[in-house]
Design a protein around this motif. Structure first.
Motif, PDB file in Angstrom:
ATOM      1  N   PRO A 113       0.917  -0.973  -0.224  1.00 22.16           N
ATOM      2  CA  PRO A 113       0.118   0.053  -0.170  1.00 22.16           C
ATOM      3  C   PRO A 113       0.858   1.379  -0.102  1.00 22.16           C
ATOM      4  O   PRO A 113       1.870   1.325   0.707  1.00 22.16           O
ATOM      5  N   ALA A 114       0.293   2.360  -0.532  1.00 27.05           N
ATOM      6  CA  ALA A 114       0.882   3.786  -0.436  1.00 27.05           C
ATOM      7  C   ALA A 114       0.341   4.586   0.472  1.00 27.05           C
ATOM      8  O   ALA A 114      -1.174   4.463   0.648  1.00 27.05           O
ATOM      9  N   TYR A 115       0.883   5.106   1.310  1.00 22.92           N
ATOM     10  CA  TYR A 115       0.789   5.907   2.430  1.00 22.92           C
ATOM     11  C   TYR A 115       0.756   7.518   2.088  1.00 22.92           C
ATOM     12  O   TYR A 115       1.198   7.720   0.772  1.00 22.92           O
ATOM     13  N   LEU A 116      -0.037   8.145   2.578  1.00 24.64           N
ATOM     14  CA  LEU A 116      -0.136   9.681   2.204  1.00 24.64           C
ATOM     15  C   LEU A 116       1.206  10.483   2.129  1.00 24.64           C
ATOM     16  O   LEU A 116       1.183  11.364   1.233  1.00 24.64           O
ATOM     17  N   LEU A 117       2.091  10.085   3.074  1.00 23.54           N
ATOM     18  CA  LEU A 117       3.374  10.650   2.629  1.00 23.54           C
ATOM     19  C   LEU A 117       4.082  10.221   1.585  1.00 23.54           C
ATOM     20  O   LEU A 117       4.635  10.999   0.667  1.00 23.54           O
ATOM     21  N   ASP A 118       3.702   9.021   1.086  1.00 23.73           N
ATOM     22  CA  ASP A 118       4.342   8.772  -0.447  1.00 23.73           C
ATOM     23  C   ASP A 118       3.476   9.321  -1.358  1.00 23.73           C
ATOM     24  O   ASP A 118       4.401   9.695  -2.273  1.00 23.73           O
ATOM     25  N   VAL A 119       2.490   9.421  -1.358  1.00 24.87           N
ATOM     26  CA  VAL A 119       1.718  10.286  -2.503  1.00 24.87           C
ATOM     27  C   VAL A 119       2.174  11.627  -2.555  1.00 24.87           C
ATOM     28  O   VAL A 119       2.254  12.369  -3.569  1.00 24.87           O
ATOM     29  N   LEU A 120       2.242  12.208  -1.132  1.00 21.91           N
ATOM     30  CA  LEU A 120       2.825  13.684  -1.121  1.00 21.91           C
ATOM     31  C   LEU A 120       4.115  13.876  -1.776  1.00 21.91           C
ATOM     32  O   LEU A 120       4.638  14.631  -2.660  1.00 21.91           O
ATOM     33  N   ARG A 121       5.074  12.814  -1.533  1.00 25.92           N
ATOM     34  CA  ARG A 121       6.242  12.786  -2.377  1.00 25.92           C
ATOM     35  C   ARG A 121       6.228  12.596  -3.553  1.00 25.92           C
ATOM     36  O   ARG A 121       7.181  13.193  -4.613  1.00 25.92           O
ATOM     37  N   GLY A 122       5.373  11.727  -4.239  1.00 27.18           N
ATOM     38  CA  GLY A 122       5.127  11.546  -5.702  1.00 27.18           C
ATOM     39  C   GLY A 122       4.723  12.961  -6.365  1.00 27.18           C
ATOM     40  O   GLY A 122       5.091  12.961  -7.356  1.00 27.18           O
ATOM     41  N   TRP A 123       3.887  13.632  -5.638  1.00 30.83           N
ATOM     42  CA  TRP A 123       3.441  14.893  -6.442  1.00 30.83           C
ATOM     43  C   TRP A 123       4.606  15.829  -6.352  1.00 30.83           C
ATOM     44  O   TRP A 123       4.449  16.548  -7.443  1.00 30.83           O
ATOM     45  N   LEU A 124       5.397  15.955  -5.407  1.00 28.41           N
ATOM     46  CA  LEU A 124       6.323  17.067  -5.242  1.00 28.41           C
ATOM     47  C   LEU A 124       7.795  16.613  -6.201  1.00 28.41           C
ATOM     48  O   LEU A 124       8.290  17.514  -6.427  1.00 28.41           O
ATOM     49  N   SER A 125       8.004  15.240  -6.104  1.00 20.75           N
ATOM     50  CA  SER A 125       9.139  15.101  -7.031  1.00 20.75           C
ATOM     51  C   SER A 125       9.122  15.132  -8.306  1.00 20.75           C
ATOM     52  O   SER A 125       7.867  14.553  -8.934  1.00 20.75           O
ATOM     53  N   PRO A 126       9.787  15.693  -9.140  1.00 23.06           N
ATOM     54  CA  PRO A 126       9.871  15.669 -10.459  1.00 23.06           C
ATOM     55  C   PRO A 126      10.194  14.361 -11.192  1.00 23.06           C
ATOM     56  O   PRO A 126       9.604  14.280 -12.442  1.00 23.06           O
ATOM     57  N   SER A 127      10.861  13.525 -10.754  1.00 20.53           N
ATOM     58  CA  SER A 127      11.085  12.097 -11.195  1.00 20.53           C
ATOM     59  C   SER A 127       9.987  11.027 -10.608  1.00 20.53           C
ATOM     60  O   SER A 127      10.371   9.914 -11.058  1.00 20.53           O
ATOM     61  N   SER A 128       9.026  11.290  -9.968  1.00 13.23           N
ATOM     62  CA  SER A 128       7.941  10.541  -9.641  1.00 13.23           C
ATOM     63  C   SER A 128       6.645  10.724 -10.126  1.00 13.23           C
ATOM     64  O   SER A 128       6.543  11.923 -10.414  1.00 13.23           O
ATOM     65  N   VAL A 129       5.759   9.954  -9.964  1.00 12.77           N
ATOM     66  CA  VAL A 129       4.438  10.032 -10.359  1.00 12.77           C
ATOM     67  C   VAL A 129       3.421   9.275  -9.455  1.00 12.77           C
ATOM     68  O   VAL A 129       3.572   8.231  -9.062  1.00 12.77           O
ATOM     69  N   ALA A 130       2.289   9.840  -9.041  1.00 12.03           N
ATOM     70  CA  ALA A 130       1.184   9.460  -8.238  1.00 12.03           C
ATOM     71  C   ALA A 130      -0.101   9.386  -8.946  1.00 12.03           C
ATOM     72  O   ALA A 130      -0.529  10.531  -9.574  1.00 12.03           O
ATOM     73  N   ARG A 131      -0.580   8.300  -9.211  1.00 11.26           N
ATOM     74  CA  ARG A 131      -1.857   8.230 -10.068  1.00 11.26           C
ATOM     75  C   ARG A 131      -2.904   7.206  -9.129  1.00 11.26           C
ATOM     76  O   ARG A 131      -2.184   6.244  -8.616  1.00 11.26           O
ATOM     77  N   PRO A 132      -4.072   7.353  -9.446  1.00 13.55           N
ATOM     78  CA  PRO A 132      -5.055   6.512  -8.693  1.00 13.55           C
ATOM     79  C   PRO A 132      -4.607   4.917  -9.241  1.00 13.55           C
ATOM     80  O   PRO A 132      -4.168   4.414 -10.408  1.00 13.55           O
ATOM     81  N   ALA A 133      -4.675   4.224  -8.201  1.00 12.21           N
ATOM     82  CA  ALA A 133      -4.265   2.780  -8.178  1.00 12.21           C
ATOM     83  C   ALA A 133      -4.903   2.013  -9.423  1.00 12.21           C
ATOM     84  O   ALA A 133      -4.273   1.197  -9.947  1.00 12.21           O
ATOM     85  N   GLU A 134      -6.142   2.196  -9.672  1.00 11.94           N
ATOM     86  CA  GLU A 134      -6.974   1.690 -10.634  1.00 11.94           C
ATOM     87  C   GLU A 134      -6.451   1.917 -11.761  1.00 11.94           C
ATOM     88  O   GLU A 134      -6.676   0.941 -12.904  1.00 11.94           O
ATOM     89  N   ASP A 135      -5.865   2.940 -12.018  1.00  8.21           N
ATOM     90  CA  ASP A 135      -5.283   3.331 -13.191  1.00  8.21           C
ATOM     91  C   ASP A 135      -4.028   2.505 -13.601  1.00  8.21           C
ATOM     92  O   ASP A 135      -3.428   2.410 -14.605  1.00  8.21           O
ATOM     93  N   VAL A 136      -3.482   1.836 -12.743  1.00  6.37           N
ATOM     94  CA  VAL A 136      -1.955   1.284 -12.678  1.00  6.37           C
ATOM     95  C   VAL A 136      -1.975  -0.290 -12.845  1.00  6.37           C
ATOM     96  O   VAL A 136      -1.482  -0.799 -13.242  1.00  6.37           O
ATOM     97  N   TYR A 137      -2.987  -0.611 -11.771  1.00  7.94           N
ATOM     98  CA  TYR A 137      -2.980  -2.159 -11.483  1.00  7.94           C
ATOM     99  C   TYR A 137      -4.315  -2.547 -11.672  1.00  7.94           C
ATOM    100  O   TYR A 137      -5.515  -2.058 -11.441  1.00  7.94           O
ATOM    101  N   PRO A 138      -4.399  -3.808 -12.413  1.00  7.89           N
ATOM    102  CA  PRO A 138      -5.921  -4.439 -12.450  1.00  7.89           C
ATOM    103  C   PRO A 138      -6.535  -4.583 -10.997  1.00  7.89           C
ATOM    104  O   PRO A 138      -5.796  -5.244 -10.133  1.00  7.89           O
ATOM    105  N   GLN A 139      -7.756  -4.311 -11.187  1.00  5.91           N
ATOM    106  CA  GLN A 139      -8.687  -4.536  -9.692  1.00  5.91           C
ATOM    107  C   GLN A 139      -8.793  -6.061  -9.442  1.00  5.91           C
ATOM    108  O   GLN A 139      -9.023  -6.871 -10.528  1.00  5.91           O
ATOM    109  N   GLY A 140      -8.930  -6.458  -8.304  1.00  2.00           N
ATOM    110  CA  GLY A 140      -9.404  -7.658  -8.082  1.00  2.00           C
ATOM    111  C   GLY A 140      -8.240  -8.780  -8.228  1.00  2.00           C
ATOM    112  O   GLY A 140      -8.526  -9.870  -8.297  1.00  2.00           O
ATOM    113  N   VAL A 141      -6.923  -8.362  -8.403  1.00  2.00           N
ATOM    114  CA  VAL A 141      -5.932  -9.322  -8.707  1.00  2.00           C
ATOM    115  C   VAL A 141      -4.661  -9.273  -7.399  1.00  2.00           C
ATOM    116  O   VAL A 141      -4.643  -8.206  -6.876  1.00  2.00           O
ATOM    117  N   SER A 142      -4.217 -10.377  -7.054  1.00  2.00           N
ATOM    118  CA  SER A 142      -3.398 -10.218  -5.683  1.00  2.00           C
ATOM    119  C   SER A 142      -2.196 -10.013  -6.162  1.00  2.00           C
ATOM    120  O   SER A 142      -1.759 -10.040  -7.349  1.00  2.00           O
TER     121      SER A 142
END
Length: 384
Positions: A113-142
């Motif tokens: 899981p990503a935590y809020l601090l991870d998301v903030l770092r993703g938004w602030l870092s020019p070399s990182s990206v934060a996106r809704p999880a469903e846009d990156v990973y298929p849903q219902g998959v382990s």
């Protein structure tokens, strides 16, 4: 304040006690402590609230996936003392350069899981990206299912890279072309069966996968071809009307699972990395190892891209994070799939030059040019 004087001594002391002594906060050793000011109280409560907020941010999961630059690895180097690429059955040659595959690292998928601090770092870092999880990973998959899928893609990528590299170097790589299924709605859907082995097209033998690709390149979509297949030990001729392949060209409407007979034994030793995006760098490393020339010649060249057995380089995800990881690890050149160029323009880190490639042959030519210092004509990514 508690009286710490022995009881028998206090009994002989006739002095009365000061009734305010316990309320002043003072001691027998100095003046009473000053009362906190309102401002100090507010600051204390503010610091406490900030600490609580940081603690909440650190442990509260967020429905986002955060990706950043991952580790890189030199495919011409070693892993735990063993060559990353090992070859048996053919001589190999040393190189003074580095060919670095690139990766992304991330949190936010199943099991991580990503935590809020991870998301903030993703938004602030020019070399990182934060996106809704469903846009990156298929849903219902382990997580286990994702890891297994990525591991399978990595194995397929290594096989494709080996076939493409050996073919690039002029080796014959025979293959048995087994039908794994048919495309829904294709003419072949009702004519070919899973397990059929393609042996010829219009009477021309198909000894390897490249022969099939070459023959189809001579056919127009809508043409009828006669496929010779082996089915249950019998030879059958099957006429099939070709369809149009995405991107142009004809297709016969079947999924082919080729079984290759490698003329050289190649093993790739890498763990903890999944997916198909290292294929181009695996193939390029194998080309470098099997040729006596020192193509990279001391240069640090990073790159990425899927590869198929024909040597076609395909697009990948996370190109911007891979660019950042490459320059961080000392690369001055980056080989990028031409289909990723729209994501590259405007996001190239300082100190890194990007070369656009669409095939293994183009990647090889770029490597040779970089090593020789003849880079003025190398294609790069430009805005449309």
């Amino acid at each position: 304040m508690l009286d710490e004087t022995p009881a028998d001594d206090s009994a002989d002391d006739p002095r009365p006690r000061d009734p305010e002594e316990h309320d002043t906060g003072g001691t027998d050793d100095g003046p009473p402590a000053p009362r906190p000011t309102p401002r100090a109280v507010v600051q204390s409560f503010g610091m406490l609230a900030a600490s609580v907020l940081v603690g909440v941010l650190a442990v509260m999961p967020a429905p986002y996936a955060v990706n950043g630059p991952g580790p890189t690895a030199d495919v011409l180097g070693e892993v735990d003392g063993d060559p990353l690429i090992e070859v048996e059955g053919a001589p190999t040659y040393p190189s003074t350069g580095e060919l670095r595959l690139t990766t992304i690292s991330g949190v936010g998928g199943p099991g991580y899981p990503a935590y809020l601090l991870d998301v903030l770092r993703g938004w602030l870092s020019p070399s990182s990206v934060a996106r809704p999880a469903e846009d990156v990973y298929p849903q219902g998959v382990s997580r286990k299912e994702i890891d297994e899928s990525n591991a399978g893609l990595m194995v397929s990528s290594q096989e494709n890279a080996t076939v493409a590299a050996l073919t690039e170097l002029g080796y014959d790589v025979p293959a048995t072309l087994v039908v794994a299924g048919t495309v829904e709605g294709a003419d072949a859907a009702d004519k070919l069966e899973e397990g059929d082995v393609l042996t010829a097209m219009d009477g021309v033998p198909l000894p390897d996968y490249q022969s099939l690709v070459s023959r189809l390149a001579e056919v127009e979509p809508g043409d009828t071809v006669t496929l010779t297949v082996t089915r249950h030990s019998r030879t059958v001729d099957v006429p099939v009307v070709t369809g149009e392949r995405e991107g142009g060209g004809a297709q016969i409407g079947v999924f082919v699972d080729p079984s290759f007979e490698m003329p050289v034994d190649v093993s790739i030793n890498i763990e903890g990395i999944g997916g198909p995006s290292a294929g181009t760098m695996f193939a390029l490393g194998l080309v470098d190892l099997l040729t006596p020339e020192d193509e990279a010649a001391g240069q640090v060249i990073a790159g990425t891209g899927t590869i198929d057995v024909t040597g076609a380089v395909g697009p990948i995800g996370g190109i911007r994070q891979k660019l950042a990881g490459a320059v961080r690890d000392g690369a001055s050149w980056f080989l990028a799939p031409e289909d990723n160029c729209d994501e590259v323009v405007g996001h190239v880190p300082d100190g890194l030059r990007v070369v656009s490639v669409g095939t293994l042959s183009e990647a090889r030519e770029a490597m040779v040019a970089i090593g020789a210092g003849e880079t003025q004509d190398l294609p790069t990514c430009t805005a449309d």
